[in-house]
Design a protein around this motif. Structure first.
Motif, PDB file in Angstrom:
ATOM      1  N   UNK A 111       0.819  -1.213   0.000  1.00 16.29           N
ATOM      2  CA  UNK A 111       0.000   0.000   0.000  1.00 16.29           C
ATOM      3  C   UNK A 111       0.849   1.256   0.000  1.00 16.29           C
ATOM      4  N   UNK A 112       2.076   1.120  -0.473  1.00 22.75           N
ATOM      5  CA  UNK A 112       2.984   2.268  -0.556  1.00 22.75           C
ATOM      6  C   UNK A 112       2.799   2.924  -1.913  1.00 22.75           C
ATOM      7  N   UNK A 113       1.721   3.714  -2.057  1.00 22.11           N
ATOM      8  CA  UNK A 113       1.384   4.337  -3.330  1.00 22.11           C
ATOM      9  C   UNK A 113       1.458   5.849  -3.203  1.00 22.11           C
ATOM     10  N   UNK A 114       2.024   6.491  -4.216  1.00 20.18           N
ATOM     11  CA  UNK A 114       2.173   7.944  -4.176  1.00 20.18           C
ATOM     12  C   UNK A 114       0.835   8.661  -4.200  1.00 20.18           C
ATOM     13  N   UNK A 115      -0.191   8.043  -4.832  1.00 20.37           N
ATOM     14  CA  UNK A 115      -1.482   8.713  -4.951  1.00 20.37           C
ATOM     15  C   UNK A 115      -2.409   8.414  -3.787  1.00 20.37           C
ATOM     16  N   UNK A 116      -1.892   7.780  -2.726  1.00 13.47           N
ATOM     17  CA  UNK A 116      -2.705   7.480  -1.546  1.00 13.47           C
ATOM     18  C   UNK A 116      -2.330   8.420  -0.410  1.00 13.47           C
ATOM     19  N   UNK A 117      -3.335   9.088   0.141  1.00 14.35           N
ATOM     20  CA  UNK A 117      -3.097   9.950   1.294  1.00 14.35           C
ATOM     21  C   UNK A 117      -3.076   9.154   2.592  1.00 14.35           C
ATOM     22  N   UNK A 118      -3.480   7.894   2.524  1.00 20.65           N
ATOM     23  CA  UNK A 118      -3.573   7.080   3.743  1.00 20.65           C
ATOM     24  C   UNK A 118      -2.222   6.557   4.180  1.00 20.65           C
ATOM     25  N   UNK A 119      -1.371   6.212   3.219  1.00 26.02           N
ATOM     26  CA  UNK A 119      -0.076   5.656   3.562  1.00 26.02           C
ATOM     27  C   UNK A 119      -0.125   4.151   3.722  1.00 26.02           C
ATOM     28  N   UNK A 120       1.011   3.581   4.086  1.00 26.36           N
ATOM     29  CA  UNK A 120       1.099   2.130   4.223  1.00 26.36           C
ATOM     30  C   UNK A 120       0.297   1.642   5.426  1.00 26.36           C
TER      31      UNK A 120
END
Length: 590
Positions: free
Chosen positions: A138-147
Motif C-alpha cells: 500500500x505504498x502508493x504515491x497517490x494514496x493519502x492514507x499511507x502504508x
C-alpha cells in the motif's frame, strides 16, 4: 471459523477465556472493555498500550504482560476499538512517565487513538504514539492514507516491551519505535479469503490457481492477482519486493514468516526455510527466523513475510525474557539471561495507577421535546439496507460496516427509549461512546453537530423544516470537524464525498431564503449524487484505498450511510418532495 463464535459478545467472551487460561498474567475490564497486564515489570516508567480489531489473534493480546504490553483494547472483528476503550486503558496503564500508544495505520485506529490521546493529555498524562506502517503493498504515491500497519507490529511490541522493562523514558521509547518501524517492511499473499462472520462464506473468491498478492490483514483484496507460482518462486519474488522497499542498513535482519490464520505450521516452516535461503543468497544474515501465526486475518489461507534491519542492541531486546500468553522464538544462547541482568540501575519501583479505570462519564443527553422522528426513520432505512452495506463493504474493506452502523443505530434507539433524549443526540452519544472502527467517532461527530440544530430531530417544537441557516451551519461544522480529525476531502472516496455536497446545498438554500422549495430534499439529492460518484473514484483514504482498482465500481458504504441520513431528514421534514428521492435500491454494485 465463524461457526463456533458465540452469538452474543464474542470478543468479550474470548477476552475472558484468555484471562482464564492465563490467570496470573491477564485481567479483563469491562465498561469499556480492555485487557490489562496483572504484573508489569517494576522498573517500567511508561505504560505501553496497543489494540485494534479482533480477528488478528494472537496480536495484540498475546503480547500482554512483562516484556510486552501493559494494556490492550480489542475492537469488534476487524473494527478499531473506540476512543473510550483506549482512554480507559491508557488511564489504567499510565506510569509516572506517561503512556505510549502503538497504533497500526488504519483510519479508524488512528482517529480513535488520537482522540484518546487528546483526552489523556487533558488529564495531565504525558502521551506519545508510534504509528506502524510496514505494508509495502500500500505504498502508493497517490494514496493519502499511507502504508497499512501489519505483522511488523509484533516486532515493535516485543522490542519496545523489553526497552520499557529497562526503564526507558517516553521520549526514548517513541524514538526507538519510530526507528523500528522505519526499518521494517511486510508483504502478504492469500490463496483463499477469510470466512465472513456475517455470512459464513468466503469474503471474496479467487479463481482456481490464482493468488492475491498484497492482501491486508482485514481481508482486503490484494493489489494484483497472480497465477500461482511454485513456493520457491513466490518467496523469491516477495523477498525481492521487501528488499527493494527496505531502507539501506545493516545486513543483520529479523525475519518473520506469519500465517494469516488458515495456513499450516508445515507450510509456514517450509516457507521459513525458503526465506532463509533467499536472504543468505543475498548476503544478509537472518539473526532470528520467527515462524508462526502472529497476526491473523481470521482464517485466511495465506501468509506474510516481514523483514526488520536490526540496529545495535535490538537482538538483545528481542532475546529479553517475557511473561506473556504468546511465547516468541528467542535465540538459544544465554542472551536472554544476560539481557535480563542488564536492567538500567536507579529506576526503582514505579507505582501503578489505580485500576480498573472507572466507567467514563458520558455527557447528559440534551433535554427537550424528545423529538426522534429522524432517528426512527433512519433506523428503519438502515435496517432495510444492512445486508447491502455488508456486501459493498466486503468488496472494498472487511465487511463490518453494515453491522457497525446498524448496531450503533440500535443502541441509539434504546438510549432514546430509556432516557427520552432527542434522537440525533442519542445517535451522537451511542456512536461516540460505543461504536468502534472509523464509523464510530466520525459518524458520532456528524450526529453531534446536527443535533445542535434546533428542530432537526422532528420534535414537537419543529414546525415543518428546522431553521435552515442553523441546519446548514451544523452540517458545515460537522464537515469541518471530520476533516480535522480524519483529513479526508471530497474526492478521497469517503463519507465526506456525500457530506460536503449536502452541506454546500444547504448553505446555498439558506442564502437563497424562501426561493428554495425543498432544501432538505435538494441536500439529500446532492448527498446521493456524491455517494454514488465514489464508485468512479480510486479511493485515497480509508480502508478502500488499500484495494486499489478493486474499489472501482463500488460506491463507498460510509458515503451511502450519510446520504441515507439526509434522505431520512428529508422524509421527516419534507415528505411530499422527498417522495421523489430514489429508493435505497441504489445501494448495489454497478
Amino acid at each position: 471459523m465463524s461457526y463456533f463464535l458465540p452469538e452474543t459478545d464474542p470478543v468479550l467472551t474470548a477476552a475472558r477465556g484468555l484471562a482464564l487460561a492465563h490467570p496470573g498474567v491477564v485481567a479483563v475490564h469491562t465498561g469499556p472493555l480492555f485487557l490489562r497486564a496483572r504484573d508489569p515489570h517494576p522498573a517500567r516508567r511508561v505504560g505501553l498500550v496497543s489494540g485494534g480489531g479482533s480477528g488478528h489473534e494472537p496480536l495484540h493480546t498475546g503480547l500482554l504482560g512483562r516484556g510486552g504490553l501493559d494494556a490492550v483494547c480489542p475492537g469488534e472483528i476487524f473494527a478499531s476499538p473506540h476512543n473510550g476503550q483506549i482512554y480507559a486503558a491508557g488511564t489504567a496503564a499510565a506510569k509516572d512517565g506517561g503512556v505510549l500508544f502503538i497504533v497500526k495505520n488504519y483510519t479508524g485506529d488512528v482517529i480513535n487513538f488520537q482522540i484518546a490521546a487528546e483526552r489523556l493529555r487533558h488529564d495531565g498524562i504525558p502521551v506519545a504514539s508510534v504509528l506502524v506502517d510496514d505494508d509495502l503493498a500500500t505504498d502508493a504515491e497517490d494514496s493519502a492514507t499511507g502504508r497499512r500497519g501489519t505483522a511488523a507490529t509484533v516486532v515493535l511490541e516485543k522490542l519496545l516491551g523489553a526497552a520499557a522493562d529497562r526503564g526507558a523514558s517516553l521520549e526514548e521509547l517513541a524514538e526507538l519505535g519510530t526507528r523500528i518501524v522505519a526499518r521494517s517492511r511486510s508483504v502478504a499473499v492469500a490463496a483463499r479469503a477469510q470466512t465472513s462472520p456475517a455470512t459464513a462464506a468466503p469474503a471474496f473468491t479467487l479463481e482456481p490457481g490464482v493468488l492475491d498478492y498484497g492482501v491486508g490483514i482485514h481481508g482486503e483484496r490484494g493489489t494484483r492477482a497472480l497465477a500461482r507460482p511454485a513456493a520457491g518462486d513466490l518467496v523469491r519474488r516477495m523477498t525481492d519486493d521487501l528488499l527493494d522497499a527496505l531502507p539501506e542498513g545493516p545486513d543483520d535482519v529479523l525475519a518473520v514468516v506469519n500465517g494469516l490464520g488458515g495456513t499450516t505450521e508445515l507450510e509456514l516452516h517450509a516457507l521459513g526455510a525458503l526465506l532463509s535461503g533467499e536472504l543468505a543468497a543475498r548476503g544478509l544474515r537472518p539473526a532470528q527466523l520467527v515462524v508462526g501465526t502472529f497476526t491473523a486475518a481470521l482464517d485466511m489461507a495465506g501468509f506474510s513475510l516481514t523483514l526488520t534491519r536490526l540496529e545495535e542492541g535490538w537482538s538483545e531486546l528481542w532475546a529479553a525474557p517475557t511473561e506473556t500468553p504468546l511465547v516468541l522464538p528467542r535465540p538459544a544462547s544465554g542472551a536472554a539471561a544476560e539481557s535480563g541482568a542488564a536492567q538500567q540501575s536507579g529506576t526503582g519501583a514505579v507505582p501503578q495507577r489505580a485500576a480498573p479505570a472507572p466507567q467514563e462519564p458520558t455527557a447528559a443527553a440534551p433535554q427537550g421535546t424528545g423529538g426522534r422522528a429522524v432517528l426512527d426513520r433512519y433506523a428503519e432505512i438502515v435496517t432495510q439496507v444492512r445486508d447491502n452495506l455488508t456486501q459493498l463493504d466486503q468488496l472494498v474493506g472487511d465487511g463490518d460496516f453494515g453491522d457497525n452502523l446498524t448496531g450503533g443505530v440500535r443502541r441509539a434507539v434504546k438510549l432514546a427509549d430509556e432516557s427520552g433524549s432527542e434522537g440525533l443526540a442519542a445517535l451522537a452519544q451511542a456512536f461516540l461512546d460505543d461504536v468502534g472502527g472509523t464509523s464510530g467517532p466520525l459518524f458520532g461527530l456528524l450526529f453531534q453537530h446536527l443535533a445542535a440544530a434546533p428542530g432537526a430531530d422532528g420534535g414537537a417544537e419543529a414546525q415543518g423544516a428546522p431553521p435552515l441557516a442553523e441546519l446548514a451551519g451544523a452540517a458545515e461544522a460537522a464537515h469541518a470537524a471530520i476533516h480535522r480529525v480524519g483529513g479526508a476531502r471530497p474526492g478521497d472516496c469517503t463519507l465526506v464525498d456525500a457530506l460536503a455536497p449536502a452541506a454546500e446545498s444547504l448553505a446555498s438554500s439558506a442564502a437563497e431564503g424562501a426561493a428554495e422549495e425543498a432544501p432538505l430534499t435538494s441536500a439529500a439529492q446532492a448527498a446521493i449524487r456524491g455517494a454514488l460518484g465514489t464508485a468512479s473514484v480510486r479511493p485515497r483514504r480509508g480502508r478502500a484505498s488499500y484495494v486499489g482498482d478493486h474499489a472501482l465500481g463500488v460506491p463507498d458504504p460510509g458515503a451511502l450511510a450519510v446520504a441515507l441520513l439526509f434522505a431520512a431528514l428529508a422524509d421527516v421534514h419534507e415528505p411530499a418532495m422527498a417522495a421523489r428521492l430514489p429508493a435505497p435500491g441504489y445501494l448495489t454494485v454497478r
